[in-house]
Design an enzyme around this catalytic site. Sequence first.
Site, mmCIF file in Angstrom:
data_model
loop_
_atom_site.group_PDB
_atom_site.id
_atom_site.type_symbol
_atom_site.label_atom_id
_atom_site.label_comp_id
_atom_site.label_asym_id
_atom_site.label_seq_id
_atom_site.Cartn_x
_atom_site.Cartn_y
_atom_site.Cartn_z
ATOM 1 N N LYS A 180 0.826 -1.206 0.000
ATOM 2 C CA LYS A 180 0.000 0.000 0.000
ATOM 3 C C LYS A 180 0.860 1.256 0.000
ATOM 4 C CE LYS A 180 -1.204 -0.779 4.790
ATOM 5 N NZ LYS A 180 -2.204 -1.441 5.517
ATOM 6 N N ARG A 181 2.133 1.103 0.347
ATOM 7 C CA ARG A 181 3.028 2.268 0.300
ATOM 8 C C ARG A 181 3.259 2.776 -1.122
ATOM 9 N NH1 ARG A 181 6.564 2.933 5.266
ATOM 10 N NH2 ARG A 181 5.175 1.918 6.695
#
Length: 568
Positions: free
Chosen positions: A265-266
């Site tokens: 998700k980064r």
Amino acid sequence: MSNPTDQHANPVVTRFAPSPTGHLHIGGARTALFCAAYARGHGGRFVLRIEDTDQKRSSDAAAAGILDDLAWLGIDWDDGPEHGDRGGDERGVGPFEQSQRREHYDRFFQQLLDAGMVYPAFDTPDELSAMRKAAEAEKKTFIYRQPAGYDHAAALERAKTDEHVLRFKMPPEPVTVNDQILGEVTFPYEELDDLVIRKKDGFPTYHFAVVVDDELMGVTHVVRGQEHLNNTPRHVALMKALGFEVPTFAHLPLIFNPDGSKMSKRDKDKAVRAAVKQAEGVKDALANAGSADEQRHFAKWLKDKTVQLPQERLIAIAAQLSVDLPEIDVEDFRRAGYLSEVVINYIALLGWNPGVKTDEGKDLERFGRAYLDEHFDFGRVGKTASKFDRDKLRAFNFDTIQAMQPAEFVDAWRAWAARYDAGLLDELSGETMLMLAPAVQQRAAVLSECRQPIAFLFADDSSIEYDEKAVKKHVLKGEPTGLDLLGAFRDELDGLADFTPEAIEAVAASFCESRETKLGKLAQPVRVAITGSAVSPPLGVTLAALGKARSLARIDRALTQIPQITPG
Ligand code: GLU
């Protein structure tokens, strides 16, 4: 084909056990899918369990979102939280939220305490960090062991008053994990610490809760991502200590971006940070938006890669800067407008393939859920990381949209719009959407792109900008000019009582026939008048979707404004 070691007397039970700390990651969806498919294909049951022992990071909203994403994907669980016709507790093995199962964990803590297999530990965070540093100084991995000379009776006495964790005394022997995908993997005792099984707050750690629940829920097959492989020997040791039957394990390959980085998700954060840094003009405005707290957090985020912005803020900034956020969570793919059956088909291929050729001799890649349920097995799951190829997913989606019947497409489009673009449903009736469907289907790879080919409908009638090239080519040239044809055709349209695509096409055909003109000579100037450019859906659909009054208004405006543009 079943592996000979994969023999269970009991019917197959698989489980998916998400932690409700955020959205459902696409990799989690793949795990859930394979669990569900394996259960279906083997006449078994599929359990959904919510692992919310981390009270601080878990939320009911996240749990609800995960259920909803799974339901959207058509991943159906037999035992678990109720959601529509999914879930329930037919076998009496619930509840399915770990926070509601503490009495079970307590029972087994006591069993291990009575057997002398666990012990209270009182180390402070500082003490633990000193031990870690000492190990690092010797270039060793820190492995916690019961201190020499530990006085068990005294510790139990002290535990009555002092804050402590419970640690499992790891038996001094190697642990071999027999994995359906990776084969036998042996972990030496030297790598296995005396892990914490009960936290200071009395809650079990993930390791303990998972072992107890898998036993009590009758899980025969533990299927999860390879990131959990290192946990598995600890679980096996605990299962043996508790006298539980060890289930079959299958660890699925990790999912990587095409550039070889882990799909996380980064990635979204990274994309937005890069864009913000370049957007000098807006950077200050963004930095000064929101509350003082939000501003401070934004400043920190900009400097420090390990800090993350809330998801909603990321989405808003990305929209403002026209940055495409990489899709990571199921929710991202939903919002972009991928069809659930396409997502299912694509994620099934992440690490698995049917190993079958099509009639054209290509690898079989397009299949539905029923096919997967029938054919999925661990024997064809790869050991190494799989790459997430968005172009391929997009191509699958485009092909599927193209092949849909218009009515079926409109159902999908409306369902998507109801969630992500409610305004569209105010602007377009179901009937109009059906009329537009074939033209839209040819141009949209995902549902969020459906507005683009019909953007002219949402423009203000009095602010159409005419593309100069199109005007010169289609409106001002010719004998008669496009403009002349437009003027004459306007009156024909005005006389049409029935403003449907068919009626418009018929009147256009007879108009051209009587003037011995090709249809294009009329259609192009009409398109320029209506949309500003020479590209639009078929003529009848373009006009009918806009409606008679607005079509005539736009044509009238073009008739007065375009002559003021001088031919080049
Ligand atoms: N709650 C764990 C996770 O979300 C589940 C791991 C497992 O399947 O055992 O990663």
